[in-house]
Design a protein around this motif. Structure first.
Motif, PDB file in Angstrom:
ATOM      1  N   ASN A  32       0.767  -1.241   0.000  1.00 39.05           N
ATOM      2  CA  ASN A  32       0.000   0.000   0.000  1.00 39.05           C
ATOM      3  C   ASN A  32       0.804   1.301   0.000  1.00 39.05           C
ATOM      4  OD1 ASN A  32      -2.891  -1.006   0.320  1.00 39.05           O
ATOM      5  ND2 ASN A  32      -1.806  -2.116   1.923  1.00 39.05           N
ATOM      6  N   LEU A  33       2.049   1.268   0.416  1.00 35.46           N
ATOM      7  CA  LEU A  33       2.808   2.515   0.527  1.00 35.46           C
ATOM      8  C   LEU A  33       3.965   2.649  -0.457  1.00 35.46           C
ATOM      9  CD1 LEU A  33       3.018   2.993   4.403  1.00 35.46           C
ATOM     10  CD2 LEU A  33       1.382   4.000   2.800  1.00 35.46           C
ATOM     11  N   ILE A  34       4.425   1.538  -0.989  1.00 37.64           N
ATOM     12  CA  ILE A  34       5.578   1.571  -1.889  1.00 37.64           C
ATOM     13  C   ILE A  34       5.086   1.820  -3.308  1.00 37.64           C
ATOM     14  CG2 ILE A  34       7.601   0.322  -2.742  1.00 37.64           C
ATOM     15  CD1 ILE A  34       7.682   0.837   0.281  1.00 37.64           C
ATOM     16  N   SER A  35       5.697   2.802  -3.952  1.00 37.49           N
ATOM     17  CA  SER A  35       5.314   3.168  -5.310  1.00 37.49           C
ATOM     18  C   SER A  35       6.300   2.575  -6.317  1.00 37.49           C
ATOM     19  CB  SER A  35       5.305   4.690  -5.430  1.00 37.49           C
ATOM     20  OG  SER A  35       5.208   5.080  -6.768  1.00 37.49           O
ATOM     21  N   HIS A  36       5.777   2.179  -7.475  1.00 32.62           N
ATOM     22  CA  HIS A  36       6.654   1.719  -8.563  1.00 32.62           C
ATOM     23  C   HIS A  36       7.408   2.887  -9.184  1.00 32.62           C
ATOM     24  CE1 HIS A  36       5.512  -2.471  -8.821  1.00 32.62           C
ATOM     25  NE2 HIS A  36       4.241  -2.138  -8.723  1.00 32.62           N
ATOM     26  N   SER A  37       6.836   4.075  -9.105  1.00 35.33           N
ATOM     27  CA  SER A  37       7.388   5.210  -9.848  1.00 35.33           C
ATOM     28  C   SER A  37       8.427   6.016  -9.081  1.00 35.33           C
ATOM     29  CB  SER A  37       6.248   6.141 -10.280  1.00 35.33           C
ATOM     30  OG  SER A  37       5.564   6.622  -9.140  1.00 35.33           O
ATOM     31  N   SER A  38       8.487   5.886  -7.768  1.00 32.27           N
ATOM     32  CA  SER A  38       9.485   6.665  -7.026  1.00 32.27           C
ATOM     33  C   SER A  38      10.387   5.728  -6.229  1.00 32.27           C
ATOM     34  CB  SER A  38       8.796   7.661  -6.089  1.00 32.27           C
ATOM     35  OG  SER A  38       8.029   6.991  -5.126  1.00 32.27           O
ATOM     36  N   PRO A  39      11.661   6.093  -6.143  1.00 31.38           N
ATOM     37  CA  PRO A  39      12.593   5.246  -5.397  1.00 31.38           C
ATOM     38  C   PRO A  39      12.246   5.258  -3.905  1.00 31.38           C
ATOM     39  CG  PRO A  39      13.671   7.269  -6.095  1.00 31.38           C
ATOM     40  CD  PRO A  39      12.299   7.279  -6.689  1.00 31.38           C
ATOM     41  N   THR A  40      12.412   4.106  -3.275  1.00 30.62           N
ATOM     42  CA  THR A  40      12.049   3.976  -1.872  1.00 30.62           C
ATOM     43  C   THR A  40      13.152   3.275  -1.101  1.00 30.62           C
ATOM     44  OG1 THR A  40       9.703   3.830  -2.430  1.00 30.62           O
ATOM     45  CG2 THR A  40      10.335   3.030  -0.267  1.00 30.62           C
ATOM     46  N   THR A  41      13.439   3.810   0.071  1.00 28.65           N
ATOM     47  CA  THR A  41      14.317   3.132   1.008  1.00 28.65           C
ATOM     48  C   THR A  41      13.447   2.604   2.132  1.00 28.65           C
ATOM     49  OG1 THR A  41      16.225   4.509   0.503  1.00 28.65           O
ATOM     50  CG2 THR A  41      16.238   3.384   2.623  1.00 28.65           C
ATOM     51  N   LEU A  42      13.520   1.308   2.336  1.00 26.58           N
ATOM     52  CA  LEU A  42      12.775   0.638   3.390  1.00 26.58           C
ATOM     53  C   LEU A  42      13.757   0.333   4.515  1.00 26.58           C
ATOM     54  CD1 LEU A  42      10.024  -0.721   4.150  1.00 26.58           C
ATOM     55  CD2 LEU A  42      10.994  -2.819   3.197  1.00 26.58           C
ATOM     56  N   VAL A  43      13.484   0.852   5.700  1.00 24.71           N
ATOM     57  CA  VAL A  43      14.350   0.614   6.852  1.00 24.71           C
ATOM     58  C   VAL A  43      13.638  -0.358   7.788  1.00 24.71           C
ATOM     59  CG1 VAL A  43      15.575   1.642   8.799  1.00 24.71           C
ATOM     60  CG2 VAL A  43      15.308   2.943   6.672  1.00 24.71           C
ATOM     61  N   LEU A  44      14.234  -1.527   7.961  1.00 23.41           N
ATOM     62  CA  LEU A  44      13.700  -2.518   8.891  1.00 23.41           C
ATOM     63  C   LEU A  44      14.336  -2.254  10.253  1.00 23.41           C
ATOM     64  CD1 LEU A  44      14.022  -5.679   6.634  1.00 23.41           C
ATOM     65  CD2 LEU A  44      11.973  -4.284   7.032  1.00 23.41           C
ATOM     66  N   LEU A  45      13.511  -1.906  11.231  1.00 26.55           N
ATOM     67  CA  LEU A  45      13.997  -1.565  12.566  1.00 26.55           C
ATOM     68  C   LEU A  45      13.602  -2.661  13.552  1.00 26.55           C
ATOM     69  CD1 LEU A  45      15.182   0.360  14.693  1.00 26.55           C
ATOM     70  CD2 LEU A  45      12.957   1.539  14.721  1.00 26.55           C
ATOM     71  N   TYR A  46      14.595  -3.292  14.140  1.00 29.71           N
ATOM     72  CA  TYR A  46      14.355  -4.334  15.132  1.00 29.71           C
ATOM     73  C   TYR A  46      14.952  -3.871  16.455  1.00 29.71           C
ATOM     74  CZ  TYR A  46      14.506  -8.671  17.725  1.00 29.71           C
ATOM     75  OH  TYR A  46      14.342  -9.624  18.703  1.00 29.71           O
ATOM     76  N   VAL A  47      14.196  -4.075  17.525  1.00 29.66           N
ATOM     77  CA  VAL A  47      14.666  -3.680  18.859  1.00 29.66           C
ATOM     78  C   VAL A  47      14.826  -4.928  19.718  1.00 29.66           C
ATOM     79  CG1 VAL A  47      14.208  -2.286  20.897  1.00 29.66           C
ATOM     80  CG2 VAL A  47      13.437  -1.482  18.659  1.00 29.66           C
TER      81      VAL A  47
END
Length: 164
Positions: A32-47
């Motif tokens: 739902n939030l990641i677009s094909h048209s714009s570059p995206t950095t996904l940060v996986l945060l684990y605590v």
């Protein structure tokens, strides 16, 4: 997002843990939030949970402290690897190209997540919800509610996929 340049990639932090709810939130984010048209950095945060503190007066713990500490550290490392492998399986199943970063913190989840978001300055924070009832939430507190009130970016709290 219109007007976004390559230098200003969309940056999304997803808090992940051992729960199915966090993996569902990651999957929801990718859909739902990641677009094909714009570059995206996904940060996986684990605590990682804060380490237990033992009294130096406890002789049995003191005698075996090196073994106990080593075992606890190994368990923590194995847990981090397990969660990140599960998260990788989720994002690899999506065809969207992503730049993925992994951030690992240690301490109280609500504080570590808020501090990480302050430093990383993402466009959005995505978190899963365990769907606890009022009483349990009142007694234990809600990490997602705490973060939603304190971070400066928009927060998406993804409800569980099914009713408990």
């Amino acid at each position: 997002m219109e007007g976004m340049s390559v230098e200003n990639q969309q940056r999304i932090v997803v808090a992940v843990d051992e729960s199915e709810e966090s993996m569902h939130a990651l999957s929801w984010c990718l859909t739902n939030l990641i677009s094909h048209s714009s570059p995206t950095t996904l940060v996986l945060l684990y605590v990682k949970p804060p380490p237990a503190i033992y009294s130096s007066f406890d002789l049995s713990v003191h005698m075996f402290s090196t073994d106990v500490i080593t075992a606890v550290e190994k368990y923590g490392t194995d847990l981090v690897n397990s969660v990140m492998q599960r998260a990788e399986a989720v994002y690899r199943s999506f065809s969207k190209k992503l730049n993925v970063e992994r951030v690992i913190g240690s301490g109280e989840a609500k504080d570590v997540i808020c501090n990480a978001v302050e430093k990383l300055k993402p466009d959005t924070l995505v978190m899963g919800s365990h769907g606890y009832g009022f009483l349990r939430k009142a007694l234990l507190g809600s990490v997602s509610e705490h973060c939603a009130k304190r971070v400066k970016c928009p927060v998406v709290i993804v409800k569980p996929a099914h009713d408990k």
